[in-house]
Design an enzyme around this catalytic site. Structure first.
Site, mmCIF file in Angstrom:
data_model
loop_
_atom_site.group_PDB
_atom_site.id
_atom_site.type_symbol
_atom_site.label_atom_id
_atom_site.label_comp_id
_atom_site.label_asym_id
_atom_site.label_seq_id
_atom_site.Cartn_x
_atom_site.Cartn_y
_atom_site.Cartn_z
ATOM 1 N N HIS A 172 -16.679 4.336 -41.625
ATOM 2 C CA HIS A 172 -17.037 5.187 -40.489
ATOM 3 C C HIS A 172 -16.773 4.531 -39.131
ATOM 4 C CE1 HIS A 172 -18.325 8.062 -43.327
ATOM 5 N NE2 HIS A 172 -19.610 7.755 -43.428
ATOM 6 N N HIS A 175 -21.142 14.188 -39.456
ATOM 7 C CA HIS A 175 -21.899 13.691 -40.602
ATOM 8 C C HIS A 175 -23.296 14.308 -40.697
ATOM 9 C CE1 HIS A 175 -22.970 10.961 -43.816
ATOM 10 N NE2 HIS A 175 -21.794 10.384 -43.756
ATOM 11 N N GLU A 184 -18.181 16.550 -45.302
ATOM 12 C CA GLU A 184 -17.469 15.984 -44.155
ATOM 13 C C GLU A 184 -15.993 16.332 -44.272
ATOM 14 O OE1 GLU A 184 -18.300 11.708 -44.557
ATOM 15 O OE2 GLU A 184 -19.963 12.364 -45.804
HETATM 16 C C1 GLA Z 1 -20.440 8.738 -46.312
HETATM 17 C C2 GLA Z 1 -20.055 7.827 -47.418
HETATM 18 C C3 GLA Z 1 -21.244 7.465 -48.217
HETATM 19 C C4 GLA Z 1 -22.325 6.880 -47.341
HETATM 20 C C5 GLA Z 1 -22.647 7.846 -46.235
HETATM 21 C C6 GLA Z 1 -23.627 7.248 -45.274
HETATM 22 O O1 GLA Z 1 -20.749 9.992 -46.773
HETATM 23 O O2 GLA Z 1 -19.041 8.369 -48.234
HETATM 24 O O3 GLA Z 1 -20.874 6.534 -49.199
HETATM 25 O O4 GLA Z 1 -21.891 5.681 -46.798
HETATM 26 O O5 GLA Z 1 -21.480 8.180 -45.544
HETATM 27 O O6 GLA Z 1 -24.770 6.774 -45.920
#
Ligand code: GLA
Length: 364
Positions: A117, A191, A329
């Protein structure tokens, strides 16, 4: 009787960062009384209220009432990215490394060996400039951020702009755009965690999910795609017909074990020339709330909230337990900068990166 708020956009101070900068909270209300609040820190959606089949409003996204909760060490440590804008690169990059024209770039390894991220100080932690915008239909805010050349190790100065609009047909429209001064990977996303029964109201295992995907990208044990595009047929990843999220989540399946549940990118079905395609539909059995997700992106990460463990307490004063929210997402596939066969995420100077996602809310 609950008060019907006036349509429009209003702003107030949400709090202050430790360095004294103010964080603003914007409140958007559309003509139907659907309401969303967004804070300038991370462009984070703090609340989103939609009606159920009987017209009762509930807040359907996970988050907190106060800025302090978002800044608290427990939250920073768990970092579930509740409601935040994600950049420059949503999802994972293997080893935090990629090559562009023979040059290697290193970005933060903040998820084991991988970058997640956007790195340890991604766009979710940045203060965005926010201003209200007039839309043809609906109410909106536009958020802008300058990510300086070399930010988190990424090449080029990136100018990012995200526009949130609450339309009068109860959709949250998200338009993203970006430009750069040097070729760089870009994969912006949102997110939010949804619980269509209302945040804090149990888990999402009985939500019925449909995904418009014949295939997904299986991962290794650090959640990096292996490069394979695998058919969902005869696997617990087949959501082509509405299926309860919990129906197969505990099956003996290597991919589910690696994700500790669903934490996978699905390859969306798209005809050439399709602009927005329906990517996902979620229906909550008790409230009858329905959410449809449309996007111009090639993929969607379905994350079933596997890392939530009850240690964070949400707006309703309830702990956010295991799988108490789900994220959908919209994005390019994970680790695209290292996967020559995946659609490219590279943005070059002179180009404008564009992406559009719509979350539409209705009832059964
Ligand atoms: C995304 C990732 C997950 C996790 C979340 C945050 O969805 O794919 O593995 O890291 O973000 O907790």
């Amino acid at each position: 009787m609950s008060e019907v708020p006036a349509a429009g956009v209003t702003a107030q101070t949400f709090g202050q960062l430790p360095d004294g900068r103010e964080v603003e909270l914007y409140r958007l209300v559309n003509d139907n009384g659907m309401e969303m609040t967004v804070m300038s820190l991370g462009g984070t959606i703090v609340s989103l209220k939609t009606p159920d089949a009987e017209g009762n409003q509930a807040d359907i996204v996970l988050g907190f009432d106060s800025l302090e909760d978002y800044l608290a060490p427990e939250y920073r440590k768990a970092n579930p990215y509740f409601g935040a804008l994600i950049g420059r690169y949503g999802n994972r990059i293997a080893g935090g490394q990629f090559e562009i024209d023979g040059q290697t770039w290193q970005v933060p390894q903040n998820d084991g060996n991988n970058s997640l991220h956007g790195g340890s100080r991604g766009f979710d932690q940045r203060l965005w400039e926010v201003s209200p915008v007039e839309e043809g239909s609906g109410v909106g805010v536009v958020l802008t951020l300058t990510s300086e050349d070399g930010d988190q190790g990424y090449p080029g100065q990136l100018e990012a702009e995200v526009r949130y609009t609450l339309t009068d047909d109860n959709a949250l429209d998200i338009h993203y755009q970006a430009t750069t001064t040097a070729t760089t990977p870009v994969n912006l996303t949102q997110h939010s965690y949804f619980n269509l029964e209302g945040e804090g109201n149990g888990d999402i295992l009985d939500h019925q999910l449909t995904l418009n995907a014949d295939a997904f990208t299986p991962v290794d044990d650090s959640l990096i795609p292996t490069g394979e595009i695998r058919s969902v047929a005869d696997t617990p990843f087949d959501f082509r017909q509405p299926t309860a999220i919990g129906a197969r989540i505990d099956e003996d399946n290597q991919q589910l074990q690696r994700g500790q549940g669903y934490d996978h990118n699905f390859v969306l079905k798209r005809e050439a020339g399709d602009d927005l395609v329906l990517a996902a539909r979620v229906e909550a059995p008790d409230s009858g709330r329905v959410m449809e997700v449309y996007t111009t992106e090639p993929g969607i990460q379905f994350y079933s909230g596997n890392f939530l463990d009850g240690s964070l307490e949400g707006k309703a004063g309830q702990p956010y337990g295991h799988r108490s929210g789900l994220a959908l997402e919209t994005q390019h596939y994970p680790d695209s900068p290292n996967q020559a066969d995946f659609p490219s995420t590279l943005l070059s100077p002179g180009e404008t990166w564009l992406s559009h996602t719509r979350y539409r809310f209705s009832t059964r």
